[in-house]
Design a protein around this motif. Structure first.
Motif, PDB file in Angstrom:
ATOM      1  N   ALA A 115       0.853  -1.191   0.000  1.00  0.00           N
ATOM      2  CA  ALA A 115       0.000   0.000   0.000  1.00  0.00           C
ATOM      3  C   ALA A 115       0.887   1.238   0.000  1.00  0.00           C
ATOM      4  CB  ALA A 115      -0.890  -0.017   1.237  1.00  0.00           C
ATOM      5  N   TRP A 116       0.778   2.029  -1.048  1.00  0.00           N
ATOM      6  CA  TRP A 116       1.596   3.229  -1.173  1.00  0.00           C
ATOM      7  C   TRP A 116       0.727   4.469  -1.159  1.00  0.00           C
ATOM      8  CZ3 TRP A 116       6.687   2.438  -0.863  1.00  0.00           C
ATOM      9  CH2 TRP A 116       7.210   1.191  -1.257  1.00  0.00           C
ATOM     10  N   ARG A 117       1.295   5.523  -0.661  1.00  0.00           N
ATOM     11  CA  ARG A 117       0.614   6.813  -0.705  1.00  0.00           C
ATOM     12  C   ARG A 117       1.539   7.831  -1.355  1.00  0.00           C
ATOM     13  NH1 ARG A 117      -2.900   9.007   4.027  1.00  0.00           N
ATOM     14  NH2 ARG A 117      -4.008   7.236   3.182  1.00  0.00           N
ATOM     15  N   PRO A 128       7.659  14.074 -15.066  1.00  0.00           N
ATOM     16  CA  PRO A 128       7.894  14.320 -13.638  1.00  0.00           C
ATOM     17  C   PRO A 128       8.093  13.022 -12.873  1.00  0.00           C
ATOM     18  CG  PRO A 128       5.579  14.562 -14.143  1.00  0.00           C
ATOM     19  CD  PRO A 128       6.279  14.379 -15.459  1.00  0.00           C
ATOM     20  N   ARG A 129       8.699  13.132 -11.734  1.00  0.00           N
ATOM     21  CA  ARG A 129       8.922  11.983 -10.864  1.00  0.00           C
ATOM     22  C   ARG A 129       7.865  12.015  -9.767  1.00  0.00           C
ATOM     23  NH1 ARG A 129      14.868  11.605  -8.953  1.00  0.00           N
ATOM     24  NH2 ARG A 129      15.067  11.059 -11.155  1.00  0.00           N
ATOM     25  N   HIS A 130       7.308  10.866  -9.486  1.00  0.00           N
ATOM     26  CA  HIS A 130       6.264  10.766  -8.466  1.00  0.00           C
ATOM     27  C   HIS A 130       6.831  10.048  -7.248  1.00  0.00           C
ATOM     28  CE1 HIS A 130       3.139  11.809 -11.531  1.00  0.00           C
ATOM     29  NE2 HIS A 130       4.060  11.310 -12.326  1.00  0.00           N
ATOM     30  N   TYR A 131       6.527  10.569  -6.095  1.00  0.00           N
ATOM     31  CA  TYR A 131       7.081  10.028  -4.860  1.00  0.00           C
ATOM     32  C   TYR A 131       5.985   9.339  -4.049  1.00  0.00           C
ATOM     33  CZ  TYR A 131      10.895  13.153  -6.066  1.00  0.00           C
ATOM     34  OH  TYR A 131      11.918  13.799  -6.728  1.00  0.00           O
ATOM     35  N   PHE A 132       6.288   8.128  -3.629  1.00  0.00           N
ATOM     36  CA  PHE A 132       5.341   7.366  -2.831  1.00  0.00           C
ATOM     37  C   PHE A 132       6.014   6.884  -1.548  1.00  0.00           C
ATOM     38  CE2 PHE A 132       4.084   6.987  -7.210  1.00  0.00           C
ATOM     39  CZ  PHE A 132       2.702   7.096  -7.193  1.00  0.00           C
ATOM     40  N   ARG A 133       5.243   6.798  -0.504  1.00  0.00           N
ATOM     41  CA  ARG A 133       5.744   6.205   0.741  1.00  0.00           C
ATOM     42  C   ARG A 133       4.745   5.171   1.211  1.00  0.00           C
ATOM     43  NH1 ARG A 133       4.968  11.782   3.815  1.00  0.00           N
ATOM     44  NH2 ARG A 133       2.725  11.759   4.081  1.00  0.00           N
ATOM     45  N   CYS A 134       5.204   4.344   2.123  1.00  0.00           N
ATOM     46  CA  CYS A 134       4.345   3.277   2.623  1.00  0.00           C
ATOM     47  C   CYS A 134       3.119   3.864   3.315  1.00  0.00           C
ATOM     48  CB  CYS A 134       5.118   2.396   3.602  1.00  0.00           C
ATOM     49  SG  CYS A 134       4.103   1.081   4.323  1.00  0.00           S
ATOM     50  N   GLU A 135       1.995   3.248   3.050  1.00  0.00           N
ATOM     51  CA  GLU A 135       0.736   3.662   3.662  1.00  0.00           C
ATOM     52  C   GLU A 135       0.850   3.662   5.184  1.00  0.00           C
ATOM     53  OE1 GLU A 135      -2.471   3.757   1.771  1.00  0.00           O
ATOM     54  OE2 GLU A 135      -3.290   4.670   3.565  1.00  0.00           O
ATOM     55  N   TYR A 136       1.664   2.755   5.699  1.00  0.00           N
ATOM     56  CA  TYR A 136       1.744   2.564   7.147  1.00  0.00           C
ATOM     57  C   TYR A 136       2.923   3.322   7.762  1.00  0.00           C
ATOM     58  CZ  TYR A 136      -1.255  -1.184   5.548  1.00  0.00           C
ATOM     59  OH  TYR A 136      -2.242  -1.896   4.930  1.00  0.00           O
ATOM     60  N   LYS A 137       3.409   4.325   7.053  1.00  0.00           N
ATOM     61  CA  LYS A 137       4.548   5.070   7.590  1.00  0.00           C
ATOM     62  C   LYS A 137       4.225   5.662   8.956  1.00  0.00           C
ATOM     63  CE  LYS A 137       7.594   8.944   6.924  1.00  0.00           C
ATOM     64  NZ  LYS A 137       7.788  10.246   6.273  1.00  0.00           N
ATOM     65  N   ASN A 138       3.083   6.270   9.064  1.00  0.00           N
ATOM     66  CA  ASN A 138       2.716   6.902  10.330  1.00  0.00           C
ATOM     67  C   ASN A 138       2.316   5.870  11.374  1.00  0.00           C
ATOM     68  OD1 ASN A 138       3.182   9.456   9.300  1.00  0.00           O
ATOM     69  ND2 ASN A 138       1.099   9.628   8.521  1.00  0.00           N
ATOM     70  N   ASP A 139       1.566   4.870  10.937  1.00  0.00           N
ATOM     71  CA  ASP A 139       1.069   3.865  11.878  1.00  0.00           C
ATOM     72  C   ASP A 139       2.194   3.013  12.439  1.00  0.00           C
ATOM     73  OD1 ASP A 139      -1.359   4.850  11.284  1.00  0.00           O
ATOM     74  OD2 ASP A 139      -1.989   3.192  10.001  1.00  0.00           O
ATOM     75  N   GLN A 140       3.062   2.565  11.542  1.00  0.00           N
ATOM     76  CA  GLN A 140       4.054   1.581  11.960  1.00  0.00           C
ATOM     77  C   GLN A 140       5.487   2.029  11.724  1.00  0.00           C
ATOM     78  OE1 GLN A 140       3.079  -2.416  10.613  1.00  0.00           O
ATOM     79  NE2 GLN A 140       0.974  -1.807  10.237  1.00  0.00           N
ATOM     80  N   GLY A 141       5.630   3.254  11.263  1.00  0.00           N
ATOM     81  CA  GLY A 141       6.978   3.765  11.076  1.00  0.00           C
ATOM     82  C   GLY A 141       7.731   3.128   9.930  1.00  0.00           C
ATOM     83  N   CYS A 142       7.013   2.557   9.014  1.00  0.00           N
ATOM     84  CA  CYS A 142       7.662   1.921   7.869  1.00  0.00           C
ATOM     85  C   CYS A 142       8.314   2.985   6.994  1.00  0.00           C
ATOM     86  CB  CYS A 142       6.647   1.122   7.057  1.00  0.00           C
ATOM     87  SG  CYS A 142       7.365   0.302   5.631  1.00  0.00           S
ATOM     88  N   LYS A 143       9.577   2.775   6.675  1.00  0.00           N
ATOM     89  CA  LYS A 143      10.320   3.805   5.950  1.00  0.00           C
ATOM     90  C   LYS A 143      10.434   3.529   4.459  1.00  0.00           C
ATOM     91  CE  LYS A 143      13.118   5.325   9.857  1.00  0.00           C
ATOM     92  NZ  LYS A 143      14.462   5.470  10.421  1.00  0.00           N
ATOM     93  N   ALA A 144       9.742   2.516   4.011  1.00  0.00           N
ATOM     94  CA  ALA A 144       9.844   2.192   2.593  1.00  0.00           C
ATOM     95  C   ALA A 144       9.244   3.301   1.740  1.00  0.00           C
ATOM     96  CB  ALA A 144       9.134   0.871   2.323  1.00  0.00           C
ATOM     97  N   THR A 145       9.963   3.667   0.722  1.00  0.00           N
ATOM     98  CA  THR A 145       9.447   4.639  -0.236  1.00  0.00           C
ATOM     99  C   THR A 145       9.767   4.155  -1.639  1.00  0.00           C
ATOM    100  OG1 THR A 145      11.476   5.954  -0.315  1.00  0.00           O
ATOM    101  CG2 THR A 145       9.837   6.566   1.341  1.00  0.00           C
ATOM    102  N   LYS A 146       9.123   4.743  -2.582  1.00  0.00           N
ATOM    103  CA  LYS A 146       9.468   4.435  -3.962  1.00  0.00           C
ATOM    104  C   LYS A 146       9.236   5.654  -4.824  1.00  0.00           C
ATOM    105  CE  LYS A 146       5.096   2.564  -5.778  1.00  0.00           C
ATOM    106  NZ  LYS A 146       4.465   1.427  -6.466  1.00  0.00           N
TER     107      LYS A 146
END
Length: 315
Positions: free
Chosen positions: A134-136, A149-167
């Motif tokens: 799940a990406w946001r 342009p380049r689009h930036y996504f981060r894990c949906e659960y970044k805030n909930d679980q502190g997941c640092k995955a981005t793409k």
DNA sequence: CGAATTTGACCCCA
DNA sequence: TGGGGTCAAATTCG
């Protein structure tokens, strides 16, 4: 690197290496335990705790604010602390206490941690990728000398679980359409849709051959067990979305670049191939410089019966 | 009206 | 110093 190593660099490094070796050995034991499947939760947890302690000690030894920390965390953290902590009362605190605490700089707008040293891997695909996560979207930026342009996504659960995955996703070519997706870091979140944990490691028993390939990940795209792959929820979802992709593509105006949003998931031919469409060639284009996620690819290659050497290597 | 996305501003770092 | 990554207010969407 502004964090300075002490004078006795070699001694410190030796300590760190010893701890890492210990951690790897424990991880190996864990692999054996898990391979016997019907394991009592107690021994698994015990081993995981030892691994966590070992890695934490290592990180403490390497207590410098440098790329070393980031790389080490990226290599070894991979969600283990949170996995174990889920079974304990102090889940959140436990997670925090088992990793190096880098002073937060995010109290001010625009302050953030650069993640240039995180592990990255790159994929070029003719369609947007559904990687099962799940990406946001959190940003979009025009890049110098780039058409799109380049689009930036981060894990949906970044805030909930502190997941640092981005793409990052960027169209790099219009005809034929080609998208470049660059992933940064591993998911450390608990994927609520695909909670299965995947253990990946080098099966070689020869220690001289196996020097760096223990890899534990929650990344659901990391697949190694051929028997399990076909029943993996990730591939089930891909098959399901395959229909959606067909519909989407049928309706897609190829002269208009599709909007890149987290809801616009398509399935790339490579994943389709992995999901059971042998007529579609597997296409993974790792950069020799950027791609250091061989475990992931080798798992995919293994599944579709290709060798890592068959990959078209970019750059 | 809450969630998701867009977009301009901010700031790190090569 | 400017490009690129991230933040967060504004806007759009369902």
């Amino acid at each position: 690197m502004d964090g300075s190593w002490p004078e006795n660099l070699d001694a410190i490094r030796k300590m760190a290496i010893e701890e890492l070796m210990k951690g790897r050995e424990l991880a190996n034991q864990l692999r054996c335990v898990l391979s016997k499947s019907d394991d009592s939760a107690g021994s698994v947890k015990n081993l995981l705790m030892k691994i966590m302690k070992s890695f934490s000690t290592t990180l403490s030894i390497l207590n410098v604010k440098s790329s070393v920390i980031s790389q080490t965390q990226a290599d070894f953290q991979v969600g283990l602390p949170c996995l174990v902590a889920r079974n304990s009362e102090d889940s959140q605190e436990s997670c925090k206490s088992n990793t190096i605490t880098i002073p937060s700089k995010k109290n001010r707008r625009g302050c953030y941690e650069r993640r240039t040293s995180l592990r990255t891997w790159k994929r070029d695909t003719p369609t947007l990728i559904n990687d099962g996560q799940a990406w946001r979207k959190y940003g979009q930026k025009a890049i110098l000398n780039a058409k799109y342009p380049r689009h930036y996504f981060r894990c949906e659960y970044k805030n909930d679980q502190g997941c640092k995955a981005t793409k990052q996703v960027q169209r790099i070519q219009m005809n034929p359409p080609l998208y470049r997706t660059i992933y940064y870091g591993h998911h450390t979140c608990e994927d609520l849709k695909n909670p299965e944990m995947i253990l990946e490691c080098n099966t070689s028993t020869n220690p001289t051959e196996n020097t760096s390939s223990i890899f534990i990940s929650f990344d659901t795209s990391s697949l190694t067990n051929l028997k399990n792959v076909q029943h993996h929820p990730f591939f089930s979802s891909i098959k399901q979305e395959c229909k959606e992709e067909k519909t989407s593509c049928d309706n897609e105006d190829h002269n208009q670049p599709p909007s890149l949003s987290s809801s616009d998931y398509f399935v790339s031919p490579d994943l389709m191939a992995a999901a059971g469409s042998p007529e579609q060639p597997m296409k993974v284009l790792p950069s020799t410089q950027d791609f250091d996620h061989e475990g992931l690819v080798s798992g995919m290659m293994e599944y579709v019966g290709l060798d890592l050497d068959d990959l078209h290597v970019e750059c």
